[in-house]
Every structure is written in structure tokens, then in C-alpha cells.
Design an enzyme around this catalytic site. Structure first.
Site, PDB file in Angstrom:
ATOM      1  CD  GLN A  80      -1.882 -23.099 -11.204  1.00 50.95           C
ATOM      2  OE1 GLN A  80      -1.997 -22.426 -12.209  1.00 50.95           O
ATOM      3  NE2 GLN A  80      -0.994 -22.826 -10.285  1.00 50.95           N
ATOM      4  CG  PHE A  81       2.533 -28.451 -10.211  1.00 50.66           C
ATOM      5  CD1 PHE A  81       2.985 -28.718  -8.922  1.00 50.66           C
ATOM      6  CD2 PHE A  81       3.112 -27.419 -10.925  1.00 50.66           C
ATOM      7  CE1 PHE A  81       4.003 -27.965  -8.364  1.00 50.66           C
ATOM      8  CE2 PHE A  81       4.129 -26.667 -10.377  1.00 50.66           C
ATOM      9  CZ  PHE A  81       4.578 -26.934  -9.097  1.00 50.66           C
ATOM     10  CB  THR A  82       0.150 -25.111  -7.292  1.00 49.94           C
ATOM     11  OG1 THR A  82      -0.701 -24.295  -8.099  1.00 49.94           O
ATOM     12  CG2 THR A  82       1.608 -24.911  -7.692  1.00 49.94           C
TER      13      THR A  82
END
Length: 147
Positions: A80-82
Site C-alpha cells: 500500500q504505497f498510499t
């Protein structure tokens, strides 16, 4: 490295209408599992990934203040890069703090592999894919970890 943990009764990840990862703690005889959304930044290392996995495995947020290690609860790991969004300016998040895929993917793999070495049943999403995540949060209990 960051992990957003949710205590769940069940969770699954679907890519292109196909389930690629699923946990159902009841089938393992435990009341809960964990959904771990994992983000990586530029300075993270394999040591960071292993330390975060250890923290997730031993964090006492499950039934009766027990950990996944106590219950051998299953864990669904989703990149989950966000989690590294910078929203301080304007209305469009910046993703500059998120590590690029060539750095992040191996570290998410180390994180999941380390959990398996501890004895966890681990399911995963698909790195870089557009994923649909279905989860039944329990509590709800949601905790942010950062190393």
C-alpha cells in the site's frame, strides 16, 4: 516502513475478478486475523521489514489482548504505497515519500516471508495490481505502526 493493521473476521484481495489472497480465521479455529496494509519508503531495509514483521506478529490487539503469535492468527499482507501520501499542500497527494516498486516489492516480500518464518499463515495481494480488498473489521480495531 509503515503498516496499517486491522483486526478482521475475514479478508480477501481480488484482482481482475479472481481472488488472489484470502484469510478466514474461523477455519483456523481463531476468532480474528489481521489485514496488514504495508508501505515502504526510500530508507527502508530488509532489517526494517523483519523488525516490522516481528512487531505485527507480537502486537497484542487480538481477542483477550493476545497477539497473532499467541493465536497463530492468519495475516493478509497487501502492499500500500498510499500510506506514504503527503497531503500537507493542496488537494493532490504527493507520493514522493513512497519507495519505487523496485525497492518496495522485495521488502514487502521480506515482510511476508518473515511472518511465515514465525509460523504465521500469510496470504498476500499482488504487488502493483489494481486490487479490491474486502474485509470484515472486528471491533473495529485499526492501528498504525511505523519503524
Amino acid at each position: 516502513m509503515r503498516a496499517l493493521l486491522q483486526r478482521v473476521s475475514s479478508a480477501q484481495v481480488t484482482v481482475d475478478d479472481q481472488v488472489v489472497g484470502r484469510i478466514d480465521p474461523a477455519t483456523d479455529g481463531v476468532p480474528h486475523g489481521l489485514l496488514a496494509l504495508v508501505g515502504v519508503t526510500h530508507s527502508d531495509t530488509e532489517a526494517t521489514a523483519r523488525a516490522l514483521a516481528d512487531k505485527v506478529w507480537r502486537l497484542r490487539i487480538l481477542d483477550g489482548e493476545r497477539s497473532a503469535a499467541d493465536l497463530y492468527a492468519p495475516i493478509l499482507v497487501v502492499s500500500q504505497f498510499t500510506l506514504y501520501a503527503d497531503t500537507r499542500k493542496g488537494r493532490r497527494p504527493s507520493w514522493s515519500a513512497a519507495a519505487p516498486g523496485a525497492i518496495a516489492e522485495p521488502l514487502v516480500d521480506v515482510f511476508a516471508h518473515t511472518l511465515r518464518e514465525f509460523g504465521a499463515t500469510v496470504a498476500t495481494g499482488r504487488f502493483g495490481a489494481h486490487m479490491h480488498i474486502d474485509s470484515v473489521n472486528d471491533g473495529p480495531v485499526t492501528v498504525m505502526l511505523e519503524l
